[in-house]
Design a protein around this motif. Structure first.
Motif, PDB file in Angstrom:
ATOM      1  N   TYR A 121      34.110  51.976  27.007  1.00 40.20           N
ATOM      2  CA  TYR A 121      34.123  50.545  27.356  1.00 40.20           C
ATOM      3  C   TYR A 121      33.025  50.174  28.361  1.00 40.20           C
ATOM      4  O   TYR A 121      32.929  49.039  28.778  1.00 40.20           O
ATOM      5  CB  TYR A 121      35.489  50.153  27.907  1.00 40.20           C
ATOM      6  CG  TYR A 121      36.593  50.396  26.908  1.00 40.20           C
ATOM      7  CD1 TYR A 121      36.678  49.606  25.765  1.00 40.20           C
ATOM      8  CD2 TYR A 121      37.530  51.413  27.094  1.00 40.20           C
ATOM      9  CE1 TYR A 121      37.686  49.826  24.819  1.00 40.20           C
ATOM     10  CE2 TYR A 121      38.533  51.630  26.165  1.00 40.20           C
ATOM     11  CZ  TYR A 121      38.605  50.846  25.033  1.00 40.20           C
ATOM     12  OH  TYR A 121      39.580  51.061  24.105  1.00 40.20           O
ATOM     13  N   ARG A 177      43.516  40.643  24.820  1.00 39.79           N
ATOM     14  CA  ARG A 177      44.482  41.255  25.707  1.00 39.79           C
ATOM     15  C   ARG A 177      43.961  42.564  26.240  1.00 39.79           C
ATOM     16  O   ARG A 177      43.127  43.208  25.607  1.00 39.79           O
ATOM     17  CB  ARG A 177      45.775  41.505  24.925  1.00 39.79           C
ATOM     18  CG  ARG A 177      46.950  40.864  25.562  1.00 39.79           C
ATOM     19  CD  ARG A 177      48.167  40.752  24.734  1.00 39.79           C
ATOM     20  NE  ARG A 177      48.576  41.877  23.945  1.00 39.79           N
ATOM     21  CZ  ARG A 177      49.669  41.840  23.184  1.00 39.79           C
ATOM     22  NH1 ARG A 177      50.397  40.764  23.153  1.00 39.79           N
ATOM     23  NH2 ARG A 177      50.021  42.871  22.461  1.00 39.79           N
ATOM     24  N   GLY A 178      44.452  42.963  27.410  1.00 36.82           N
ATOM     25  CA  GLY A 178      44.102  44.269  27.950  1.00 36.82           C
ATOM     26  C   GLY A 178      42.605  44.442  28.080  1.00 36.82           C
ATOM     27  O   GLY A 178      41.889  43.552  28.529  1.00 36.82           O
ATOM     28  N   ILE A 179      42.133  45.584  27.648  1.00 40.11           N
ATOM     29  CA  ILE A 179      40.718  45.926  27.784  1.00 40.11           C
ATOM     30  C   ILE A 179      39.838  44.987  26.943  1.00 40.11           C
ATOM     31  O   ILE A 179      38.642  44.877  27.159  1.00 40.11           O
ATOM     32  CB  ILE A 179      40.495  47.417  27.399  1.00 40.11           C
ATOM     33  CG1 ILE A 179      39.129  47.929  27.862  1.00 40.11           C
ATOM     34  CG2 ILE A 179      40.657  47.637  25.895  1.00 40.11           C
ATOM     35  CD1 ILE A 179      39.059  48.209  29.329  1.00 40.11           C
ATOM     36  N   ARG A 232      40.060  41.796  26.947  1.00 36.53           N
ATOM     37  CA  ARG A 232      39.974  40.493  27.598  1.00 36.53           C
ATOM     38  C   ARG A 232      38.520  40.070  27.703  1.00 36.53           C
ATOM     39  O   ARG A 232      37.648  40.848  28.078  1.00 36.53           O
ATOM     40  CB  ARG A 232      40.590  40.616  28.991  1.00 36.53           C
ATOM     41  CG  ARG A 232      40.739  39.318  29.784  1.00 36.53           C
ATOM     42  CD  ARG A 232      41.422  39.659  31.097  1.00 36.53           C
ATOM     43  NE  ARG A 232      41.609  38.563  32.007  1.00 36.53           N
ATOM     44  CZ  ARG A 232      42.637  37.725  31.986  1.00 36.53           C
ATOM     45  NH1 ARG A 232      43.554  37.842  31.042  1.00 36.53           N
ATOM     46  NH2 ARG A 232      42.764  36.772  32.882  1.00 36.53           N
ATOM     47  N   THR A 288      43.251  38.898  41.100  1.00 36.37           N
ATOM     48  CA  THR A 288      43.195  39.731  39.910  1.00 36.37           C
ATOM     49  C   THR A 288      42.329  40.979  40.061  1.00 36.37           C
ATOM     50  O   THR A 288      42.568  41.963  39.383  1.00 36.37           O
ATOM     51  CB  THR A 288      42.696  38.937  38.686  1.00 36.37           C
ATOM     52  OG1 THR A 288      41.453  38.339  39.004  1.00 36.37           O
ATOM     53  CG2 THR A 288      43.692  37.861  38.308  1.00 36.37           C
ATOM     54  N   PHE A 302      40.255  32.845  29.270  1.00 29.65           N
ATOM     55  CA  PHE A 302      40.267  34.217  28.803  1.00 29.65           C
ATOM     56  C   PHE A 302      40.885  34.293  27.418  1.00 29.65           C
ATOM     57  O   PHE A 302      41.827  33.564  27.110  1.00 29.65           O
ATOM     58  CB  PHE A 302      41.059  35.099  29.758  1.00 29.65           C
ATOM     59  CG  PHE A 302      40.369  35.314  31.063  1.00 29.65           C
ATOM     60  CD1 PHE A 302      39.261  36.137  31.134  1.00 29.65           C
ATOM     61  CD2 PHE A 302      40.816  34.697  32.212  1.00 29.65           C
ATOM     62  CE1 PHE A 302      38.611  36.341  32.343  1.00 29.65           C
ATOM     63  CE2 PHE A 302      40.169  34.893  33.422  1.00 29.65           C
ATOM     64  CZ  PHE A 302      39.065  35.723  33.487  1.00 29.65           C
ATOM     65  N   LEU A 336      34.756  39.575  34.434  1.00 31.01           N
ATOM     66  CA  LEU A 336      36.107  39.021  34.285  1.00 31.01           C
ATOM     67  C   LEU A 336      36.705  38.531  35.603  1.00 31.01           C
ATOM     68  O   LEU A 336      37.919  38.563  35.786  1.00 31.01           O
ATOM     69  CB  LEU A 336      37.042  40.061  33.649  1.00 31.01           C
ATOM     70  CG  LEU A 336      36.590  40.655  32.313  1.00 31.01           C
ATOM     71  CD1 LEU A 336      37.550  41.761  31.884  1.00 31.01           C
ATOM     72  CD2 LEU A 336      36.496  39.591  31.232  1.00 31.01           C
TER      73      LEU A 336
END
Lengths: 663, 623
Positions: A125, A157-159, A161, A49, A154, A135
């Protein structure tokens, strides 16, 4: 072990051969090549990932980028670990990480490795905390793979997460195994409480996590304890002719597939999770059958939860000739419910069955029960009688030694035959292994202080399956060391299953693989981490020997504990009957010819049985003498005063017992 | 089970017994325009006039010409009535057309360019250029009646195979047809089947077949329409696939936002089971097969095959690496064939008419190498700045110009074509210079876009390409699962950069940053969501770099779309002082007396563009 096919690959221009299925990252790192990773962990399944480990490969003429960590090499290929494309993308990825988590040490190191010191990805972010979660998913995978749990996962979703427990609450199912914190590369997960105030919690975790990693990675290819529990050895024992069949007459049976681990897994076991007897233990060896409908007894017709069956219980089934997993589950349930030991019950009933089939007893004695081998319904009825204190069950519940006396006295039964096939020593029934071909295990059983059960010296696997005790000296040494080592678990109240069921991948390369030195060291570190007391092998052996010798003296005090008590019924040593001998005639004839030095040609079976018996009993006798000496006992099996002195337990009352009983 | 020919004969005889049948389109588009009311009104009036034994009203699936719904087609002549209203129009059709035999002129389709009216579907450009194969039964049958499908030759392909075909022959035939996956990837379906069959035989596992109906692209509705119009074609296709690979269980993963498709598919499966077409020993052979519907919750990423299977297994819909393919380890770790709705719907026709026939349609030579071209047809949903919004099926290889101008009827309002976005959110924008490009898998990829599942969004000159890139990047950012780093971290950074540019805060180096990061996101992402996420940006930069420069250097949006970069003003010479703009302005920014020139207060103006839209004299100008 099956060796994988080799595949030719080219790593940065160098041709190499690697086993098929190897992950590309492992192959590349073996060459000493550095490949940056943030989500990879050596003990966890690769997840691919973070994408930092991308490499360029060419397969069948096509070039592409793959993540090396989870790319299984299945065909010839050429790989470039730092081509222009690879380094360009890696720099951008590192920049992304650095922009999001600029102060996390692991990220800074990777960025440095990729030649990145500034990031264009700083923005809304960005997380400044040096202990931010990056992550990588180590914790999620450790929870799954080490602890077989799904506490962490987790969410978002996306950013958005992030790591969470279900519903963002503290999950009460978390067993506090600390695996997640252990594998966390940034310190985002911290342990806030160490129960029992150990001296060095880190030392305990370091070694505990090693066990967890081995469970996750090696158990599936070694013992499958997590999959089927101890029942995994039903298949192995049958394969090696060591599974007791019909009162230990034989070691295998064609119908064993009806009760083996494959059958139990496919049709029976429903629960498969850590049992929680030890916080954080990931072996999950206990297996359970849910919603099992009983056919007999006080709970007939009800659906119950069966705790098992373990190997010993399943093998008890084959020992009674009952190749029926339904029967074994029901037998298991009622033994547990009545508080009856499944091993003693099965071994006693197997003895009763052989006596019944040989006319030693008849239905007049059994109260009408047709107790042939394989008669499961009668066994269950007998079990219910035992519990109710009724009929024949009252007698059988007393065990083999008691039955032998009664039947000899009241029915004039053949005592010698009963002694040969009645599988007990010191009044305790033998547990479920055929020991005929393992001298080490015969003595392990016979010389065990509390009677012939596998807890004290279970040498059959190392002797017969792994062939780790090839010589006579090895066996004698093992009979000194292992009973003491196994006694040591009792001293500390520690479970022994994570000692030698699953072993380190390189265990075979050590000087004493049968001891599993790396795992013995784990236990020493657990003690040291908890108490601060350093241990080594000699200290451990001395601690155990004090208790072990004390137990032997106490046995003596109670009328046991001499040479006479350390003998096994001949069924444990060799073939008693002609049918037994003839069923494995080739093997026994060969031994007569090659080991005993007697030509079996033209001799009758009974003659051959006699010769073999004399030889084997002599071997046993000699081994016992050597082991006594090794243990510091006299030839009658009584600890010497010198040994008691050496151990610092030469208390006057103990010395008195020893002196008085010297034979 | 009843013989298919008997069913077929009887249903066709029954249908022929009517003087005419009225096909009311009841696809989702027409339903929202009132098609159920039209259907019910027709039935009511026929009953009132005691004509119900002479005329039959059938609710069909999507007709395709969504722009002009609700649609009623009177068969057998095929008279095409558009924009039919339940009140008035329906009476007129019954009285004038059915009873008196004269066509209702005013309800006929009228070409917007020439003004000419056309009576039948065959005459209308929208239909005449199409070649329906996947949509062969659209608008012709009642999708909720299995007999209609059988009456049109349905279930003959699977029966033929079961009677005298072998799995290998079927697979060979599908490979030779050259059909490539219609879901977006364009992987040859037959090769996929063969791999799954081999894996299943080798591992002695029973494989699964799965139908991907998780159509998530904004503006795309091909798969939904196929299921709504002809669910049995999908079922039969899956049966053929299942027989070929050795499966006896199939799944359709359909999103919950498609209630009608789900209901019709569920009904079709029930009817097939009742007829013994699904279940044990189909056509009295060894072949047993059944289909289950799995409802998805609508995450875009679940259209990705591995995420779809994770979702089907009850796990979070996240993809995994495909170094080991689904055909080996897919759903429940069994070999799994996943094809999308349109692919499955094509299969029965390929079997019926033969692979040569199918391969002869389209581009390239696929007989020798399935990768060598694009055979068959492709269904597109044509939306955006286009006159004839709807569903079209054309042979592979027709040009974009044919689709947009001849079928789509061109751009409304006389505006200029600017670009067409194909392949869904992660496709790319193709400019006017490429209008004569043939539409097939490889040409679209070469142009920096992709076939995708067949969404086609047409944009006119008022569309800002930077804003388009921002919109699709934003969509993908929201739909990214966040599992892998480039997609999770890269898309927000790209989006923020685009947002800055649209807000007039673009700076030198932004374009290079966008290109660099888009390339890394595309090259290194775990799945094809991220793998194609760079397309909207890269293709718009490739074809419309000037527009980016205008935003960044000149702080100007040439399309007049980006609010931060435009101002509205009123041309004093053109303004008649009609007050309409002032009336409609939501922020009270426009002032002016009647018959006097109006003016816009830039401080109050929220740049909503309403004044521009409503002005009848083109007096409102955007700069």
């Amino acid at each position: 072990m099956i060796m994988a096919d080799k595949i030719s690959i080219v790593i940065n221009g160098k041709p190499r051969e690697i086993p098929e299925g190897t992950f590309l990252l492992d192959a590349v790192r073996k060459e000493g090549i550095t490949v940056p990773t943030l989500c990879h962990h050596k003990d966890l399944m690769p997840s691919g990932t973070c994408r930092l480990c991308i490499c360029e490969i060419e397969v069948r003429g096509k070039k592409k980028l793959v993540t090396a960590c989870n790319y299984p090499v299945r065909e010839p290929l050429e790989v470039w670990t730092d081509s222009e494309t690879v380094t360009r993308h890696r720099r951008i990825l590192a920049e992304m990480y650095l922009g999001r988590w600029p102060n996390v040490r692991a990220v800074r190191e990777i960025a440095g490795l990729c030649g990145v010191s500034e990031s264009r990805f700083k923005g809304r972010y960005t997380e400044e905390d040096p202990q931010s979660c990056i992550l990588c998913g180590h914790c999620v995978r450790a929870c799954r793979e080490f602890a077989l749990e799904r506490i962490l996962d987790f969410a978002g979703r996306g950013i958005h997460r992030h790591i969470a427990m279900p519903f963002n609450e503290v999950d009460p199912h978390c067993i506090g195994c600390t695996s997640c914190a252990y594998v966390c590369p940034t310190g985002a997960i911290q342990i806030v409480d160490d129960l029992n105030q150990p001296v060095d919690p880190q030392m305990i975790r370091d070694h505990g996590m090693k066990v967890n990693a081995e469970m996750a990675n090696l158990d599936p290819v070694q013992c499958r304890m997590r999959e089927v529990g101890t029942a995994n050895i039903v298949d192995v024992m049958n394969q090696y002719d060591l599974l007791p069949v019909k009162n230990y007459k034989y070691g295998s049976h064609p119908e064993v597939w009806k009760i083996d681990s494959k059958m139990l897994k496919a049709k029976y076991f429903t629960q498969n999770m850590p049992d929680g007897c030890w916080k954080g233990c990931s072996m999950a060896c206990a297996k359970t059958i849910d919603d099992f409908e009983l056919r007999t007894g006080p709970y007939k017709g009800q659906k119950v939860c069966v705790d098992g069956p373990e190997y010993e219980t399943a093998a008890g089934g084959s020992n009674m000739g009952c190749f029926d997993a339904d029967f074994i589950a029901e037998f298991n349930f009622y033994c547990d419910t009545y508080g009856i030991d499944t091993i003693s019950a099965a071994t006693t009933i197997a003895f009763v069955m052989e006596c019944f089939e040989n006319g030693v007893i008849d239905t007049g004695v059994t109260g009408g029960l047709e107790l042939n081998f394989g008669s499961g319904d009668e066994v269950l009825e007998l079990l219910h009688q035992m519990a109710r204190g009724e009929g024949f069950g009252v007698d059988v519940g007393q065990g083999i030694r008691w039955l032998k006396d009664k039947w000899e006295n009241e029915y004039g039964a053949d005592r010698k035959f009963m002694d040969d096939i009645g599988m007990e020593t010191k009044g305790l029934e033998v547990s479920e292994y055929v020991t005929k071909e393992s001298l080490a295990q015969q003595c392990g059983y016979g010389m065990a202080i509390k009677g012939p059960q596998h807890d004290e010296a279970w040498l059959i696997f190392m002797d017969m399956v792994n062939n780790e005790l090839p010589t006579y000296e090895h066996k004698a040494e093992a009979l000194h060391y292992f009973p003491l080592w196994r006694t040591w678990f009792g001293l500390y109240g520690l479970c022994k299953l994570c000692w030698n069921d699953v072993v380190p991948a390189d265990n075979k390369m050590t000087s004493e693989p049968q001891k599993v030195p790396d795992h013995v060291n784990n236990y020493f570190k657990f003690v040291e981490g908890m108490t601060g007391i350093k241990l080594d092998e000699q200290k451990m052996l001395d601690q155990s020997a004090r208790v072990y010798n004390l137990q032997r003296v106490m046995s003596r005090m109670l009328g046991y504990g001499t040479r006479r008590d350390d003998y096994m019924p001949y069924r444990a040593l060799g073939p008693v009957t002609a049918e037994e001998y003839e069923s494995r005639q080739d093997r026994y004839d060969k031994q007569l010819r090659e080991i005993v030095g007697v030509d079996p040609e033209g001799r009758s079976t009974s003659e051959k049985i006699k010769i073999l018996r004399d030889y084997r009993e002599d071997q046993y006798d000699k081994t016992v003498s050597v082991v006594y000496r090794r243990r510091g006992w006299d030839d009658n099996g009584v600890p010497t005063v010198e040994r008691l002195k050496e151990l610092g337990i030469d208390l006057p009352e103990l010395v008195a017992i020893v002196e008085k009983n010297r034979g | 089970m009843q013989d298919l020919e008997t069913i077929s004969r009887e249903v066709n005889r029954d249908l022929r017994a009517y003087k005419a049948t009225l096909m009311v389109c009841t696809g989702t588009g027409c339903i929202s325009a009132g098609a159920f009311n039209v259907r019910d009104a027709l039935n009511r009036i026929l009953k009132e006039k005691s004509l119900e034994s002479d005329y039959l009203v059938i609710g069909t699936g999507c007709n395709g010409f969504c722009a002009v719904g609700p649609i009623v087609v009177v068969q057998p002549e095929g008279i095409f009535y558009q924009k039919v209203k339940a009140k008035g129009d329906v009476e007129e059709i019954v009285e004038k057309h059915l009873q008196k035999g004269s066509v209702v002129e005013r309800l006929l389709y009228r070409d917007p360019a020439t003004g000419q009216r056309f009576q039948t579907m065959a005459d209308i450009g929208f239909f005449s250029k199409q070649r329906p194969i996947a949509l062969r039964n659209k608008g012709i049958i009642d999708p909720e009646n299995i007999e209609h499908y059988i009456g049109r030759g349905g279930y003959r392909a699977i029966r033929g195979i079961l009677e005298s075909g072998s799995p290998d022959e079927v697979i060979e035939s599908v490979i030779k047809s050259g059909i490539r996956g219609r879901g977006g990837g364009g992987f040859p379906a037959g090769i996929k089947w063969r791999s799954a069959r081999e894996a299943a035989l080798q591992r002695r596992e029973i494989p699964y077949v799965v139908c991907n109906a998780d159509e998530g692209d904004p503006g795309a509705f091909m798969d939904r329409s196929i299921i709504e119009a002809d669910p049995h074609s999908v079922i039969e296709g899956m049966m053929i696939g299942a027989f070929s690979v050795g499966a006896n269980e199939g799944f359709v993963y359909v999103r919950k936002e498609y209630p009608l498709a789900m209901a019709r598919l569920g009904k079709a499966i029930r009817q097939a089971r009742e007829r013994g077409l699904l279940g044990k020993n189909i056509f009295e052979t060894e072949f047993s097969f059944d289909i289950h519907i799995h409802r998805g919750a609508g995450a875009f990423v679940c259209g990705e095959s591995t995420a779809l299977m994770a979702s089907m297994s009850g796990k979070a819909g996240e993809p995994r690496a495909k170094y080991v393919h689904n055909v080996e380890y897919g759903y429940r770790d069994k070999p799994t064939v996943l094809n999308n709705v349109e692919t499955w719907a094509n299969i029965p026709v390929i079997i019926e008419k033969g692979s040569d026939w199918f391969a002869s349609i389209g581009t390239g030579n696929v007989r020798e190498n399935p990768w060598g071209g694009s055979s068959g047809t492709k269904v597109f949903s044509l939306v955006g700045a286009i006159n004839n919004t709807g569903l079209v099926e054309v042979p592979m290889g027709v040009t974009l110009r044919e689709i947009i101008y001849e079928i789509g009827g061109g751009i409304p309002g006389g505006r200029r074509f600017k670009a067409v976005q194909t392949g869904g959110p992660s496709g790319g924008c193709i400019p006017v210079e490429k209008l004569d490009m043939p539409v097939d898998f490889d040409s679209l990829t070469e142009a920096g876009s992709m076939m995708g599942s067949g969404g086609m969004i047409v944009m006119d000159d008022r569309t800002c390409m930077v804003d388009v890139a921002k919109y699709f990047t934003g969509f993908l950012m929201d739909e990214s699962c966040g599992k892998c780093t480039p997609c999770r971290e890269g898309l927000p950074a790209l989006y923020e950069t685009l947002d800055r540019i649209c807000n007039g805060q673009g700076k030198e180096g932004d374009i290079e940053f966008l290109e660099e990061v888009s390339e890394t996101v595309s090259a290194t992402s775990l799945c094809q969501l991220g793998g194609t996420a760079g397309n909207p940006i890269l293709s718009t930069i490739r074809y419309f770099r000037d527009e980016y420069h205008a935003h960044i250097r000149d702080k100007r949006c040439p399309a007049g779309h980006c609010k931060a970069l435009i101002t509205y003003s009123i041309n004093h010479e053109k303004c008649t002082g009609c007050t309409l703009c002032a009336l409609k302005c939501p922020s009270g920014a426009i002032t002016g007396e009647k018959k006097q020139t109006h003016r816009i207060d830039p401080l109050k103006c929220i740049k909503c563009g309403i004044c521009f839209e409503v002005c009848n004299f083109d007096a409102v100008e955007v700069k």
